[in-house]
Design a protein around this motif. Structure first.
Motif, PDB file in Angstrom:
ATOM      1  N   ALA A 169      35.887 -47.237 -76.709  1.00  0.00           N
ATOM      2  CA  ALA A 169      35.224 -46.966 -75.445  1.00  0.00           C
ATOM      3  C   ALA A 169      36.125 -46.094 -74.583  1.00  0.00           C
ATOM      4  O   ALA A 169      37.350 -46.052 -74.766  1.00  0.00           O
ATOM      5  N   VAL A 170      35.518 -45.384 -73.639  1.00  0.00           N
ATOM      6  CA  VAL A 170      36.276 -44.581 -72.671  1.00  0.00           C
ATOM      7  C   VAL A 170      36.288 -45.326 -71.340  1.00  0.00           C
ATOM      8  O   VAL A 170      35.242 -45.783 -70.854  1.00  0.00           O
ATOM      9  N   LEU A 171      37.471 -45.460 -70.767  1.00  0.00           N
ATOM     10  CA  LEU A 171      37.648 -46.146 -69.493  1.00  0.00           C
ATOM     11  C   LEU A 171      38.008 -45.114 -68.425  1.00  0.00           C
ATOM     12  O   LEU A 171      38.970 -44.357 -68.582  1.00  0.00           O
ATOM     13  N   VAL A 172      37.223 -45.077 -67.356  1.00  0.00           N
ATOM     14  CA  VAL A 172      37.449 -44.148 -66.245  1.00  0.00           C
ATOM     15  C   VAL A 172      37.891 -44.979 -65.040  1.00  0.00           C
ATOM     16  O   VAL A 172      37.112 -45.756 -64.495  1.00  0.00           O
ATOM     17  N   TYR A 218      33.279 -47.462 -66.216  1.00  0.00           N
ATOM     18  CA  TYR A 218      33.897 -47.008 -64.970  1.00  0.00           C
ATOM     19  C   TYR A 218      34.462 -48.203 -64.209  1.00  0.00           C
ATOM     20  O   TYR A 218      33.789 -49.240 -64.075  1.00  0.00           O
ATOM     21  N   LEU A 219      35.667 -48.051 -63.692  1.00  0.00           N
ATOM     22  CA  LEU A 219      36.224 -49.011 -62.750  1.00  0.00           C
ATOM     23  C   LEU A 219      36.148 -48.410 -61.352  1.00  0.00           C
ATOM     24  O   LEU A 219      36.409 -47.224 -61.160  1.00  0.00           O
ATOM     25  N   LYS A 220      35.787 -49.250 -60.373  1.00  0.00           N
ATOM     26  CA  LYS A 220      35.695 -48.811 -58.980  1.00  0.00           C
ATOM     27  C   LYS A 220      36.502 -49.763 -58.101  1.00  0.00           C
ATOM     28  O   LYS A 220      36.237 -50.961 -58.085  1.00  0.00           O
ATOM     29  N   ALA A 260      35.573 -34.614 -67.323  1.00  0.00           N
ATOM     30  CA  ALA A 260      34.145 -34.356 -67.563  1.00  0.00           C
ATOM     31  C   ALA A 260      33.910 -33.924 -69.004  1.00  0.00           C
ATOM     32  O   ALA A 260      32.924 -34.329 -69.638  1.00  0.00           O
ATOM     33  N   GLN A 261      34.817 -33.116 -69.548  1.00  0.00           N
ATOM     34  CA  GLN A 261      34.693 -32.676 -70.928  1.00  0.00           C
ATOM     35  C   GLN A 261      34.855 -33.846 -71.901  1.00  0.00           C
ATOM     36  O   GLN A 261      34.147 -33.937 -72.914  1.00  0.00           O
ATOM     37  N   ILE A 268      31.576 -42.825 -57.184  1.00  0.00           N
ATOM     38  CA  ILE A 268      32.255 -42.017 -58.187  1.00  0.00           C
ATOM     39  C   ILE A 268      32.089 -40.540 -57.836  1.00  0.00           C
ATOM     40  O   ILE A 268      31.046 -40.119 -57.328  1.00  0.00           O
ATOM     41  N   LEU A 269      33.130 -39.744 -58.094  1.00  0.00           N
ATOM     42  CA  LEU A 269      33.057 -38.310 -57.831  1.00  0.00           C
ATOM     43  C   LEU A 269      31.820 -37.711 -58.521  1.00  0.00           C
ATOM     44  O   LEU A 269      31.559 -38.020 -59.694  1.00  0.00           O
ATOM     45  N   PRO A 270      31.069 -36.865 -57.835  1.00  0.00           N
ATOM     46  CA  PRO A 270      29.798 -36.363 -58.377  1.00  0.00           C
ATOM     47  C   PRO A 270      29.915 -35.727 -59.759  1.00  0.00           C
ATOM     48  O   PRO A 270      29.032 -35.915 -60.605  1.00  0.00           O
ATOM     49  N   ARG A 271      30.967 -34.981 -60.017  1.00  0.00           N
ATOM     50  CA  ARG A 271      31.121 -34.314 -61.318  1.00  0.00           C
ATOM     51  C   ARG A 271      31.247 -35.323 -62.455  1.00  0.00           C
ATOM     52  O   ARG A 271      30.946 -34.998 -63.607  1.00  0.00           O
ATOM     53  N   LEU A 272      31.673 -36.533 -62.125  1.00  0.00           N
ATOM     54  CA  LEU A 272      31.882 -37.563 -63.145  1.00  0.00           C
ATOM     55  C   LEU A 272      30.888 -38.703 -63.006  1.00  0.00           C
ATOM     56  O   LEU A 272      31.112 -39.799 -63.515  1.00  0.00           O
ATOM     57  N   ALA A 273      29.794 -38.465 -62.330  1.00  0.00           N
ATOM     58  CA  ALA A 273      28.831 -39.525 -62.015  1.00  0.00           C
ATOM     59  C   ALA A 273      28.377 -40.266 -63.271  1.00  0.00           C
ATOM     60  O   ALA A 273      28.109 -39.646 -64.305  1.00  0.00           O
ATOM     61  N   PRO A 274      28.284 -41.595 -63.197  1.00  0.00           N
ATOM     62  CA  PRO A 274      27.787 -42.380 -64.328  1.00  0.00           C
ATOM     63  C   PRO A 274      26.363 -41.994 -64.710  1.00  0.00           C
ATOM     64  O   PRO A 274      25.577 -41.544 -63.866  1.00  0.00           O
ATOM     65  N   GLN A 275      26.066 -42.155 -65.978  1.00  0.00           N
ATOM     66  CA  GLN A 275      24.728 -41.897 -66.486  1.00  0.00           C
ATOM     67  C   GLN A 275      24.099 -43.200 -66.968  1.00  0.00           C
ATOM     68  O   GLN A 275      24.776 -44.236 -67.046  1.00  0.00           O
ATOM     69  N   ALA A 276      22.837 -43.132 -67.285  1.00  0.00           N
ATOM     70  CA  ALA A 276      22.132 -44.321 -67.767  1.00  0.00           C
ATOM     71  C   ALA A 276      22.859 -44.902 -68.981  1.00  0.00           C
ATOM     72  O   ALA A 276      23.229 -44.173 -69.906  1.00  0.00           O
ATOM     73  N   GLY A 277      23.069 -46.192 -68.959  1.00  0.00           N
ATOM     74  CA  GLY A 277      23.741 -46.864 -70.058  1.00  0.00           C
ATOM     75  C   GLY A 277      25.223 -47.056 -69.850  1.00  0.00           C
ATOM     76  O   GLY A 277      25.861 -47.856 -70.550  1.00  0.00           O
TER      77      GLY A 277
END
Length: 228
Positions: A16-19, A66-68, A51-52, A118-127
Protein backbone atom coordinates in the motif's frame (compact mmCIF):
# COMPACT_ATOMS: atom_id res chain seq x y z
CA UNK A 1 12.84 -2.54 -6.11
CA UNK A 2 16.12 -0.63 -6.02
CA UNK A 3 16.63 1.07 -2.66
CA UNK A 4 19.12 1.86 0.06
CA UNK A 5 20.81 0.16 1.82
CA UNK A 6 19.94 -2.72 -0.55
CA UNK A 7 17.17 -3.66 -3.00
CA UNK A 8 13.96 -4.92 -1.44
CA UNK A 9 11.59 -7.50 -2.87
CA UNK A 10 7.97 -6.40 -2.46
CA UNK A 11 4.88 -8.54 -2.80
CA UNK A 12 2.64 -6.20 -4.80
CA UNK A 13 -0.44 -8.04 -3.54
CA UNK A 14 0.45 -6.89 -0.01
CA UNK A 15 1.64 -3.35 -0.76
CA UNK A 16 0.00 0.00 0.00
CA UNK A 17 1.02 3.64 -0.42
CA UNK A 18 0.91 5.83 2.68
CA UNK A 19 0.54 9.60 2.24
CA UNK A 20 1.41 11.40 5.46
CA UNK A 21 -0.14 14.81 6.22
CA UNK A 22 0.00 16.31 2.73
CA UNK A 23 -2.60 18.88 3.72
CA UNK A 24 -3.12 22.61 3.47
CA UNK A 25 -1.82 23.47 6.94
CA UNK A 26 1.60 22.12 5.99
CA UNK A 27 1.91 22.52 2.24
CA UNK A 28 -0.34 25.37 1.10
CA UNK A 29 0.01 29.14 1.11
CA UNK A 30 -2.21 30.39 3.90
CA UNK A 31 -1.84 27.18 5.91
CA UNK A 32 -0.39 26.83 9.40
CA UNK A 33 3.26 26.56 8.40
CA UNK A 34 3.03 29.42 5.94
CA UNK A 35 1.28 31.66 8.49
CA UNK A 36 4.02 30.87 11.01
CA UNK A 37 6.72 32.00 8.58
CA UNK A 38 7.99 28.48 7.93
CA UNK A 39 9.38 27.89 4.45
CA UNK A 40 7.02 25.42 2.77
CA UNK A 41 8.98 25.32 -0.50
CA UNK A 42 10.42 21.85 0.26
CA UNK A 43 6.90 20.50 0.76
CA UNK A 44 5.63 22.18 -2.40
CA UNK A 45 8.44 20.53 -4.39
CA UNK A 46 7.37 17.00 -3.48
CA UNK A 47 3.76 17.39 -4.58
CA UNK A 48 4.35 16.55 -8.25
CA UNK A 49 6.51 13.43 -7.75
CA UNK A 50 3.99 12.26 -5.16
CA UNK A 51 1.17 12.73 -7.68
CA UNK A 52 3.11 10.59 -10.15
CA UNK A 53 3.56 7.87 -7.54
CA UNK A 54 -0.15 7.89 -6.73
CA UNK A 55 -1.04 7.57 -10.42
CA UNK A 56 1.30 4.61 -10.87
CA UNK A 57 0.14 2.97 -7.66
CA UNK A 58 -3.53 3.32 -8.58
CA UNK A 59 -2.86 1.81 -12.00
CA UNK A 60 -1.23 -1.14 -10.26
CA UNK A 61 -4.14 -1.54 -7.87
CA UNK A 62 -2.26 -0.59 -4.71
CA UNK A 63 -4.43 0.73 -1.87
CA UNK A 64 -3.80 4.40 -1.05
CA UNK A 65 -4.00 5.43 2.60
CA UNK A 66 -3.96 9.10 3.61
CA UNK A 67 -3.11 10.31 7.09
CA UNK A 68 -4.51 13.68 8.19
CA UNK A 69 -3.28 15.58 11.24
CA UNK A 70 -6.31 17.18 12.84
CA UNK A 71 -8.03 17.92 16.13
CA UNK A 72 -11.61 18.06 17.34
CA UNK A 73 -13.22 21.53 17.44
CA UNK A 74 -12.99 21.60 21.25
CA UNK A 75 -9.30 20.57 21.09
CA UNK A 76 -9.97 17.87 23.68
CA UNK A 77 -7.72 15.43 21.81
CA UNK A 78 -4.66 17.70 22.11
CA UNK A 79 -4.05 16.38 25.60
CA UNK A 80 -5.09 19.56 27.39
CA UNK A 81 -3.30 22.89 27.97
CA UNK A 82 -0.46 21.37 29.98
CA UNK A 83 0.37 18.48 27.64
CA UNK A 84 3.62 18.55 25.64
CA UNK A 85 1.61 18.26 22.43
CA UNK A 86 -0.44 21.34 23.29
CA UNK A 87 2.60 23.31 24.44
CA UNK A 88 4.55 22.60 21.26
CA UNK A 89 1.60 23.43 19.00
CA UNK A 90 0.40 26.54 20.81
CA UNK A 91 3.04 28.66 19.07
CA UNK A 92 1.61 27.51 15.74
CA UNK A 93 -1.89 28.65 16.66
CA UNK A 94 -3.68 25.29 16.77
CA UNK A 95 -7.42 25.92 16.96
CA UNK A 96 -7.12 29.58 15.94
CA UNK A 97 -9.90 30.92 13.74
CA UNK A 98 -8.54 32.02 10.36
CA UNK A 99 -9.75 32.70 6.85
CA UNK A 100 -8.90 30.26 4.08
CA UNK A 101 -7.43 31.75 0.88
CA UNK A 102 -10.89 31.64 -0.72
CA UNK A 103 -12.40 33.59 2.19
CA UNK A 104 -14.09 30.70 3.97
CA UNK A 105 -13.93 30.53 7.75
CA UNK A 106 -11.40 27.95 8.89
CA UNK A 107 -9.37 26.88 11.93
CA UNK A 108 -5.78 25.75 12.21
CA UNK A 109 -5.43 21.94 12.45
CA UNK A 110 -9.14 21.47 13.19
CA UNK A 111 -11.07 18.74 11.40
CA UNK A 112 -13.65 19.62 8.78
CA UNK A 113 -11.91 22.82 7.71
CA UNK A 114 -9.89 23.99 4.72
CA UNK A 115 -6.74 23.82 6.83
CA UNK A 116 -6.88 20.05 7.20
CA UNK A 117 -7.99 19.29 3.63
CA UNK A 118 -5.56 17.26 1.51
CA UNK A 119 -3.69 19.37 -1.06
CA UNK A 120 -5.85 19.52 -4.22
CA UNK A 121 -3.19 18.00 -6.51
CA UNK A 122 -3.11 14.94 -4.25
CA UNK A 123 -6.82 14.76 -3.47
CA UNK A 124 -8.12 11.31 -2.48
CA UNK A 125 -10.16 9.38 -5.00
CA UNK A 126 -12.98 6.91 -4.60
CA UNK A 127 -11.77 3.84 -2.75
CA UNK A 128 -8.87 5.58 -1.02
CA UNK A 129 -8.72 5.42 2.78
CA UNK A 130 -8.42 8.55 4.96
CA UNK A 131 -7.33 8.11 8.55
CA UNK A 132 -7.35 11.09 10.94
CA UNK A 133 -4.72 11.31 13.65
CA UNK A 134 -4.03 13.65 16.54
CA UNK A 135 -0.37 12.87 17.24
CA UNK A 136 2.71 12.59 15.05
CA UNK A 137 2.51 8.83 14.51
CA UNK A 138 -0.18 7.49 12.23
CA UNK A 139 -0.51 4.45 14.50
CA UNK A 140 -1.20 6.27 17.78
CA UNK A 141 -4.86 5.82 18.78
CA UNK A 142 -5.97 5.33 15.15
CA UNK A 143 -7.35 2.50 13.01
CA UNK A 144 -4.29 2.41 10.74
CA UNK A 145 -2.97 -0.95 11.91
CA UNK A 146 -6.43 -2.53 11.62
CA UNK A 147 -6.97 -1.06 8.15
CA UNK A 148 -3.66 -2.49 6.96
CA UNK A 149 -4.11 -5.83 8.68
CA UNK A 150 -7.62 -6.27 7.28
CA UNK A 151 -6.15 -5.78 3.79
CA UNK A 152 -3.23 -8.15 4.48
CA UNK A 153 -0.75 -5.31 3.87
CA UNK A 154 2.89 -5.88 4.86
CA UNK A 155 4.77 -3.39 2.64
CA UNK A 156 4.32 0.37 2.86
CA UNK A 157 5.52 2.92 0.31
CA UNK A 158 5.76 6.10 2.39
CA UNK A 159 5.46 9.72 1.26
CA UNK A 160 4.56 12.96 3.01
CA UNK A 161 5.68 15.53 5.53
CA UNK A 162 7.47 16.27 7.64
CA UNK A 163 10.28 13.76 7.26
CA UNK A 164 11.73 13.99 10.75
CA UNK A 165 8.46 14.27 12.64
CA UNK A 166 5.26 12.64 11.37
CA UNK A 167 6.88 10.51 8.65
CA UNK A 168 9.65 9.17 10.86
CA UNK A 169 7.30 8.69 13.84
CA UNK A 170 4.96 6.65 11.65
CA UNK A 171 7.78 4.61 10.09
CA UNK A 172 9.22 3.80 13.52
CA UNK A 173 5.84 2.56 14.75
CA UNK A 174 5.34 0.62 11.52
CA UNK A 175 8.68 -1.13 11.94
CA UNK A 176 7.79 -2.05 15.53
CA UNK A 177 4.71 -3.78 14.05
CA UNK A 178 6.82 -5.62 11.44
CA UNK A 179 5.79 -3.62 8.39
CA UNK A 180 8.40 -3.18 5.67
CA UNK A 181 8.61 0.54 4.89
CA UNK A 182 10.14 2.12 1.80
CA UNK A 183 10.39 5.88 2.20
CA UNK A 184 10.55 7.87 -1.03
CA UNK A 185 13.18 10.58 -0.59
CA UNK A 186 11.79 12.89 -3.28
CA UNK A 187 8.24 12.49 -1.99
CA UNK A 188 9.04 13.50 1.58
CA UNK A 189 9.99 16.94 2.84
CA UNK A 190 11.24 18.74 5.91
CA UNK A 191 11.33 22.47 6.69
CA UNK A 192 13.65 22.05 9.71
CA UNK A 193 17.26 22.73 8.72
CA UNK A 194 20.33 24.32 10.30
CA UNK A 195 21.71 25.17 6.86
CA UNK A 196 21.59 23.89 3.29
CA UNK A 197 24.09 21.13 4.03
CA UNK A 198 22.60 19.83 7.30
CA UNK A 199 18.90 19.01 7.31
CA UNK A 200 16.63 16.90 9.43
CA UNK A 201 15.35 15.41 6.17
CA UNK A 202 18.71 13.83 5.35
CA UNK A 203 19.30 12.78 8.96
CA UNK A 204 15.94 11.00 9.10
CA UNK A 205 16.49 9.25 5.78
CA UNK A 206 19.85 7.99 7.01
CA UNK A 207 18.34 6.68 10.24
CA UNK A 208 15.49 5.03 8.38
CA UNK A 209 17.68 3.24 5.85
CA UNK A 210 20.05 2.03 8.57
CA UNK A 211 17.56 0.91 11.19
CA UNK A 212 13.88 1.24 10.34
CA UNK A 213 13.35 0.45 6.65
CA UNK A 214 14.53 1.33 3.17
CA UNK A 215 14.88 4.56 1.18
CA UNK A 216 14.20 4.94 -2.53
CA UNK A 217 12.56 7.52 -4.81
CA UNK A 218 9.59 8.00 -7.12
CA UNK A 219 11.47 7.12 -10.29
CA UNK A 220 12.66 3.76 -9.00
CA UNK A 221 9.20 2.94 -7.66
CA UNK A 222 7.49 3.74 -10.96
CA UNK A 223 10.13 1.67 -12.78
CA UNK A 224 9.59 -1.27 -10.44
CA UNK A 225 5.81 -1.12 -10.91
CA UNK A 226 6.15 -0.95 -14.69
CA UNK A 227 8.57 -3.89 -14.75
CA UNK A 228 6.63 -6.17 -12.43
Amino acid sequence: MDAEPEPIEIDRRRCAVLVVDMQNDFGARGGMFDRAGIDITPIERVVEPTAQVLAAARSAGFPIVYLKMQHSPDLADTGGPGSPHSIKHARLGVGKEVSAPDGRASRILVRGTWDTDILPRLAPQAGDVIIPKHRYSGFFQTDLDKVLTDRNIKYLIVSGCTTSVCVESTVRDAMFRDYHCVVLADCTAEPIASDQQRTNHEASLLTIQLLFGWVSDSGRLVEAIAGS
